[in-house]
Write a protein that holds these residues in place. Structure first.
Motif, PDB file in Angstrom:
ATOM      1  N   LEU A 195      24.119 -14.409 -59.039  1.00 28.16           N
ATOM      2  CA  LEU A 195      25.297 -15.256 -58.832  1.00 28.16           C
ATOM      3  C   LEU A 195      25.540 -15.499 -57.343  1.00 28.16           C
ATOM      4  N   GLU A 196      25.322 -14.455 -56.542  1.00 25.26           N
ATOM      5  CA  GLU A 196      25.525 -14.570 -55.101  1.00 25.26           C
ATOM      6  C   GLU A 196      24.537 -15.558 -54.485  1.00 25.26           C
ATOM      7  N   ARG A 197      23.281 -15.465 -54.886  1.00 29.51           N
ATOM      8  CA  ARG A 197      22.259 -16.365 -54.353  1.00 29.51           C
ATOM      9  C   ARG A 197      22.517 -17.803 -54.785  1.00 29.51           C
ATOM     10  N   ARG A 198      22.923 -17.981 -56.052  1.00 30.04           N
ATOM     11  CA  ARG A 198      23.175 -19.334 -56.533  1.00 30.04           C
ATOM     12  C   ARG A 198      24.357 -19.965 -55.800  1.00 30.04           C
ATOM     13  N   MET A 199      25.412 -19.183 -55.569  1.00 34.25           N
ATOM     14  CA  MET A 199      26.564 -19.690 -54.825  1.00 34.25           C
ATOM     15  C   MET A 199      26.177 -20.061 -53.404  1.00 34.25           C
ATOM     16  N   GLN A 200      25.390 -19.199 -52.756  1.00 38.06           N
ATOM     17  CA  GLN A 200      24.979 -19.454 -51.378  1.00 38.06           C
ATOM     18  C   GLN A 200      24.078 -20.683 -51.296  1.00 38.06           C
ATOM     19  N   PHE A 201      23.185 -20.811 -52.282  1.00 37.87           N
ATOM     20  CA  PHE A 201      22.282 -21.958 -52.298  1.00 37.87           C
ATOM     21  C   PHE A 201      23.063 -23.261 -52.446  1.00 37.87           C
ATOM     22  N   GLU A 310      12.437 -18.623 -56.680  1.00 38.93           N
ATOM     23  CA  GLU A 310      13.076 -17.338 -56.356  1.00 38.93           C
ATOM     24  C   GLU A 310      14.006 -16.887 -57.474  1.00 38.93           C
ATOM     25  N   VAL A 311      14.853 -17.807 -57.963  1.00 38.87           N
ATOM     26  CA  VAL A 311      15.780 -17.479 -59.051  1.00 38.87           C
ATOM     27  C   VAL A 311      15.003 -17.074 -60.304  1.00 38.87           C
ATOM     28  N   PHE A 312      13.971 -17.851 -60.625  1.00 44.54           N
ATOM     29  CA  PHE A 312      13.139 -17.550 -61.799  1.00 44.54           C
ATOM     30  C   PHE A 312      12.548 -16.138 -61.692  1.00 44.54           C
ATOM     31  N   CYS A 313      11.964 -15.823 -60.551  1.00 46.96           N
ATOM     32  CA  CYS A 313      11.307 -14.515 -60.358  1.00 46.96           C
ATOM     33  C   CYS A 313      12.316 -13.372 -60.396  1.00 46.96           C
ATOM     34  N   ARG A 314      13.490 -13.598 -59.835  1.00 49.75           N
ATOM     35  CA  ARG A 314      14.490 -12.533 -59.807  1.00 49.75           C
ATOM     36  C   ARG A 314      14.981 -12.207 -61.214  1.00 49.75           C
ATOM     37  N   VAL A 315      15.219 -13.242 -62.014  1.00 47.30           N
ATOM     38  CA  VAL A 315      15.671 -13.022 -63.390  1.00 47.30           C
ATOM     39  C   VAL A 315      14.542 -12.438 -64.237  1.00 47.30           C
ATOM     40  N   PHE A 316      13.337 -12.955 -64.037  1.00 43.74           N
ATOM     41  CA  PHE A 316      12.172 -12.450 -64.779  1.00 43.74           C
ATOM     42  C   PHE A 316      11.962 -10.957 -64.486  1.00 43.74           C
ATOM     43  N   GLU A 384      -3.556  -9.018 -62.763  1.00 49.95           N
ATOM     44  CA  GLU A 384      -4.803  -8.243 -62.755  1.00 49.95           C
ATOM     45  C   GLU A 384      -4.551  -6.748 -62.542  1.00 49.95           C
ATOM     46  N   THR A 385      -3.568  -6.432 -61.718  1.00 47.79           N
ATOM     47  CA  THR A 385      -3.306  -5.025 -61.397  1.00 47.79           C
ATOM     48  C   THR A 385      -2.240  -4.397 -62.301  1.00 47.79           C
ATOM     49  N   GLY A 386      -1.633  -5.201 -63.182  1.00 53.24           N
ATOM     50  CA  GLY A 386      -0.599  -4.667 -64.067  1.00 53.24           C
ATOM     51  C   GLY A 386       0.736  -4.433 -63.379  1.00 53.24           C
ATOM     52  N   THR A 387       0.945  -5.118 -62.261  1.00 58.13           N
ATOM     53  CA  THR A 387       2.211  -4.942 -61.514  1.00 58.13           C
ATOM     54  C   THR A 387       2.979  -6.262 -61.421  1.00 58.13           C
ATOM     55  N   ILE A 388       2.943  -7.036 -62.491  1.00 56.82           N
ATOM     56  CA  ILE A 388       3.547  -8.376 -62.447  1.00 56.82           C
ATOM     57  C   ILE A 388       5.066  -8.316 -62.275  1.00 56.82           C
ATOM     58  N   LYS A 389       5.688  -7.256 -62.790  1.00 57.09           N
ATOM     59  CA  LYS A 389       7.144  -7.102 -62.640  1.00 57.09           C
ATOM     60  C   LYS A 389       7.518  -6.957 -61.165  1.00 57.09           C
ATOM     61  N   ASN A 390       6.831  -6.042 -60.469  1.00 60.73           N
ATOM     62  CA  ASN A 390       7.103  -5.853 -59.040  1.00 60.73           C
ATOM     63  C   ASN A 390       6.692  -7.072 -58.216  1.00 60.73           C
ATOM     64  N   LEU A 395       8.056 -11.764 -54.756  1.00 63.41           N
ATOM     65  CA  LEU A 395       8.126 -13.219 -54.571  1.00 63.41           C
ATOM     66  C   LEU A 395       9.558 -13.680 -54.355  1.00 63.41           C
ATOM     67  N   ALA A 396      10.478 -13.121 -55.151  1.00 62.01           N
ATOM     68  CA  ALA A 396      11.890 -13.505 -55.030  1.00 62.01           C
ATOM     69  C   ALA A 396      12.413 -13.170 -53.639  1.00 62.01           C
ATOM     70  N   ASN A 397      12.111 -11.976 -53.144  1.00 64.25           N
ATOM     71  CA  ASN A 397      12.584 -11.567 -51.818  1.00 64.25           C
ATOM     72  C   ASN A 397      11.938 -12.393 -50.707  1.00 64.25           C
ATOM     73  N   TYR A 398      10.654 -12.716 -50.883  1.00 62.65           N
ATOM     74  CA  TYR A 398       9.936 -13.509 -49.888  1.00 62.65           C
ATOM     75  C   TYR A 398      10.533 -14.910 -49.771  1.00 62.65           C
ATOM     76  N   TYR A 399      10.738 -15.566 -50.921  1.00 60.09           N
ATOM     77  CA  TYR A 399      11.270 -16.926 -50.893  1.00 60.09           C
ATOM     78  C   TYR A 399      12.739 -16.952 -50.477  1.00 60.09           C
ATOM     79  N   GLU A 400      13.467 -15.882 -50.771  1.00 63.01           N
ATOM     80  CA  GLU A 400      14.861 -15.816 -50.306  1.00 63.01           C
ATOM     81  C   GLU A 400      14.905 -15.815 -48.780  1.00 63.01           C
ATOM     82  N   SER A 401      14.075 -14.970 -48.166  1.00 54.46           N
ATOM     83  CA  SER A 401      14.043 -14.896 -46.701  1.00 54.46           C
ATOM     84  C   SER A 401      13.623 -16.223 -46.087  1.00 54.46           C
TER      85      SER A 401
END
Length: 447
Positions: A195-201, A310-316, A384-390, A395-401
């Protein structure tokens, strides 16, 4: 959402009643009619839950007034009488409507709830504290109703989704899911961050696009008023006395005459296109096309696109728990972006590929053609590495910055450009006015 209660009679003559919720009275009546047709019921009465103002007294105490929601006046009187009150009056509230709470209020509620949960405070106590402390009436009343339904044992997800019109679709879904997840604090924190990111955006987008457009539009109207009304009053005096006008003044006067002679057409040309665009934007197709081509706007479009990812990745990241249960988190994450084109590509391209053909997440996202090469590369690595959640969180943090930094620079650049446009316009008006001031009428010839 409004709540309706209907009373009907079965084919065998026995009475039946029920309640349902609906966005409007008309849609609610349509639901009742469909239900009656399906079960062969004869509808006797449909009542809407409304607010009633009451005045009551207990013993010799001073009378007090209050407000209560109910389906009828008699229902309020009966309930108060059972509590031992003497009922002086019960009247339906005349202006019974509630505005949607501002996003800041909803964000505040979610953030405070998350912080109190981290302190191990029971959820029921958190709700009681917030209900007594919140200033927004709509949100306070909504939480009061939710708390009452949860105490009765109603499913949390069903309860929160019922108040989708207050919280929004995604927030309602997340808050309802939190009680079932066993990790309420984490989901509330993730929802607050979203909600904070969406408001700021939206605030930054307004600063980058909407505010400059409004500024230019107002400037355009001011110039029209000057050229069409103020300037001719002076220039026509020279024409009246047969004085020759300088080229810039003559051209401005000709343009002014054109505006005044075609005032209705000019007004329609200025007013109608924005109105048509706004109305078209409200249609389903218009919203889809606007959301699609918004991503193609030079400079700004790229930032909007990355913010959606970013929003998609954060919710996912918040909802994803394993590859076997990835469809629902992807669907909800797509809806959370609030972009119909992005949502359509996920739901109509990516998800069908995953369900029907068993395609992997990366290949499905690539086919949807809405993710950047960077995002696809990171998803592929995570898969491939089984770390898709992380990977989604990274990605979300990278695109936010990236978007926060670039958007700040773009806003500053646009503000400079707007200032330059205003300066150029003011210089133009000054030149026209100065040229008018330098006109020297010819001296009359004496005979």
């Amino acid at each position: 959402m409004i709540e309706l209660r209907f009373q009907a009679v079965k084919p065998n003559g026995s009475p039946i009643s029920g309640t349902l919720t609906s966005p409007t009275m008309r849609e609610g009546k349509a639901k009742v009619a469909k239900l009656a047709e399906k079960h062969n019921l004869k509808i006797k009465k449909i009542e809407k839950k409304s607010s009633f103002i009451y005045k009551i007294q207990k013993g010799n105490e001073k009378p007090v007034t209050g407000e209560q929601k109910a389906f009828s006046k008699e229902e309020v009187k009966t309930a108060l009488a059972k509590l031992g009150y003497k009922v002086h009056s019960v009247n339906r509230k005349l202006l019974d409507f509630n505005l949607k709470p501002p996003p800041q209020e909803i964000l505040s509620y979610v953030k405070i709830s998350a912080e109190l949960m981290e302190q191990k405070l029971p959820y029921s106590e958190i709700m009681t504290l917030l209900i007594s402390d919140l200033e927004n009436k709509t949100l306070r009343d909504t939480l009061k109703q939710i708390n009452g339904e949860l105490k009765k044992g109603t499913d949390s997800q069903t309860v929160f989704l019922r108040y989708e019109s207050v919280f929004g679709k995604f927030t309602s879904y997340m808050l309802g899911l939190a009680a079932k997840s066993g990790n309420m604090s984490e989901i509330y924190k993730a929802t607050a961050k979203f909600l904070e990111r969406r408001m700021q955006f939206r605030k930054d987008l307004r600063s980058a696009l909407i505010t400059p457009l409004i500024t230019l539009f107002v400037l355009f109207l001011a110039v029209l008023f000057y050229v069409g009304y103020i300037f001719p009053e002076t220039a026509k005096l020279f024409v009246k006395f047969g004085i020759e006008l300088p080229p810039l003044t003559a051209a401005t006067l000709a343009f002014s005459n054109f505006l005044m002679n075609n005032a209705i057409l000019v007004s329609l040309a200025v007013v109608i296109p924005p109105i048509l665009l706004i109305q078209f934007r409200r249609t389903k197709k218009g919203r889809f096309l606007f959301d699609k081509y918004m991503l193609k706007i030079p400079v700004i479009g790229s930032l909007i696109h990355k913010t959606l990812i970013e929003v998609f990745c954060r919710v996912f990241y918040t909802l994803y728990s394993g590859s076997a249960e990835s469809i629902e988190p992807i669907r909800i994450a797509a809806e959370a972006t609030d972009n119909k084109y992005f949502e359509h590509q996920i739901k109509s391209v990516a998800i069908p590929l995953m369900i029907k053909k068993g395609t992997g997440i990366t290949e499905s996202f690539e086919a949807a053609n809405i993710f950047t090469d960077t995002a696809l590369s990171r998803f592929h690595s995570g898969e491939e590495t089984g770390t898709i959640k992380n990977t989604a969180l990274q990605l979300a943090n990278y695109y936010e910055s990236e978007t926060v930094f670039r958007l700040k620079n773009i806003i500053e650049l646009i503000q400079v450009m707007i200032a330059m446009v205003i300066m150029i316009v003011m210089i133009g008006l000054t030149l026209v006015s100065a040229e008018t001031a330098t006109i020297n009428p010819k001296s009359p010839v004496l005979r």
